[in-house]
Design an enzyme around this catalytic site. Sequence first.
Site, PDB file in Angstrom:
ATOM      1  N   ASP A 143     -57.733 -21.546  24.653  1.00  0.00           N
ATOM      2  CA  ASP A 143     -57.175 -22.818  25.094  1.00  0.00           C
ATOM      3  C   ASP A 143     -57.573 -23.992  24.206  1.00  0.00           C
ATOM      4  O   ASP A 143     -56.720 -24.756  23.754  1.00  0.00           O
ATOM      5  CB  ASP A 143     -57.601 -23.089  26.544  1.00  0.00           C
ATOM      6  CG  ASP A 143     -57.085 -24.410  27.061  1.00  0.00           C
ATOM      7  OD1 ASP A 143     -55.945 -24.452  27.558  1.00  0.00           O
ATOM      8  OD2 ASP A 143     -57.804 -25.427  26.967  1.00  0.00           O
ATOM      9  N   ALA A 171     -53.429 -25.713  27.863  1.00  0.00           N
ATOM     10  CA  ALA A 171     -52.614 -24.735  27.132  1.00  0.00           C
ATOM     11  C   ALA A 171     -52.480 -23.432  27.911  1.00  0.00           C
ATOM     12  O   ALA A 171     -51.395 -22.871  28.047  1.00  0.00           O
ATOM     13  CB  ALA A 171     -53.215 -24.477  25.750  1.00  0.00           C
ATOM     14  N   ASP A 172     -53.591 -22.928  28.436  1.00  0.00           N
ATOM     15  CA  ASP A 172     -53.556 -21.692  29.220  1.00  0.00           C
ATOM     16  C   ASP A 172     -52.685 -21.830  30.462  1.00  0.00           C
ATOM     17  O   ASP A 172     -51.809 -21.006  30.728  1.00  0.00           O
ATOM     18  CB  ASP A 172     -54.984 -21.328  29.667  1.00  0.00           C
ATOM     19  CG  ASP A 172     -55.714 -20.471  28.655  1.00  0.00           C
ATOM     20  OD1 ASP A 172     -55.051 -19.818  27.832  1.00  0.00           O
ATOM     21  OD2 ASP A 172     -56.947 -20.450  28.693  1.00  0.00           O
ATOM     22  N   SER A 173     -52.959 -22.861  31.245  1.00  0.00           N
ATOM     23  CA  SER A 173     -52.265 -23.004  32.527  1.00  0.00           C
ATOM     24  C   SER A 173     -50.777 -23.260  32.346  1.00  0.00           C
ATOM     25  O   SER A 173     -49.942 -22.697  33.061  1.00  0.00           O
ATOM     26  CB  SER A 173     -52.904 -24.128  33.348  1.00  0.00           C
ATOM     27  OG  SER A 173     -54.246 -23.819  33.667  1.00  0.00           O
TER      28      SER A 173
END
Length: 398
Positions: A143, A171-173
């Site tokens: 992330d 970024a991940d979520s």
Amino acid sequence: MPSIHASNALQPFRVLDLSRVRAGPTCVRILADFGADVIRIEPPKGVDPNEAMFAADRWSGDFQNLNRNKRSLTLNLKKPEGKEILLKLVRDADVVVENWRPNVKNRLGLDYESLAAINPRIILASISGFGQTGPYVDRPGFDQILQGMGGLMSVTGIPGQGPVRAGLAVADSSTGLYAAIGILTALIERQQSGKGQWVHASLLHSQIAMMDFQAARYLNDGDIPIQVGNNHPTSSPMGLFAASDGNFNLGASGEGNWIRFCNVLGKTEWLSEPEFADEKLRVKHRARLNGLIQDVFSTQTVDHWVEQLNNAGVPAGPVYTVPQVFEDPQVKHLGVAKTLSAWEGGERQFITQPVTLTRTPAHLERSAPGWGEHTEEILSDLGYDDQGIRRLYKDGTV
């Protein structure tokens, strides 16, 4: 097989979750909460050297929150029979989600073409740091790396202090959310074509997409976004201010809000001030305007200003710590947090789905599964008898 169906919305669908860490589990959590039968497939203990990072602490709030409403099957895909069991599951599945590096699924023979040869209706969702092709295809992506490469860190923080990561895994979520949208779109399209397809999402593309108006400003207007701290880059007055007992956020952008704002503060003379005549001028002269506003706000409490501004239709709100968030009456009313009994005993608290469907809402039915908790029942459903299951345990396949 006693599947977990948290809702009727996605009850007909089975999802095989091969993902780990955050982006993939975030994606699959949405499907699970809306009723898909999700089988989380993970290596037996001791197979993956990185297991402590994504699977070992089953009791942690983070793991529980990411993996509720799922079943767990342990499977060593490096063993031929482990892969065979997975492919048996693929025959009747609707979706497979993975976030390996792109070359891993090809090496294992679990690429889209191979899966589609077994089940033409299968939807493979692949989540990666940089995409499935291109010069960075083999790079690992976490992330924070992608927050930096996607531009977010360059616009976050106080001017002059250098790049700052956001305090959550943007970024991940966001990649998990975009991947879930892609899966749902593919399921809808499959009703017309009868065919599955390959869905892929990357942290890099998702992070840039989350830049939204900041990226669009640059691409179309040549306006390079920079750090502006707690101020809004294109609106004023809008940002963080200090009352007599703490900080609060103000959002008085737009001419209507500006007029109401000046009336609340008893500063109607600002409406005829040439430097504040429109939004662009208020941004240009923000330092002076913010100083004048701060002088007024420092005379009363946060509660006073938030109430007065909201009553006038001007957006304003306190700046909460995380514990304060969950004490807010509106947060409680929305049912943002829910308590469930966990598999080891005791209770865990979970964040509910933020999207409400009135007829088929998402539900939280079960906490995250124990490691391989449902292995035997899933294998039994595939036709393995007790002796066969014991053999699979003994040889390390499950």
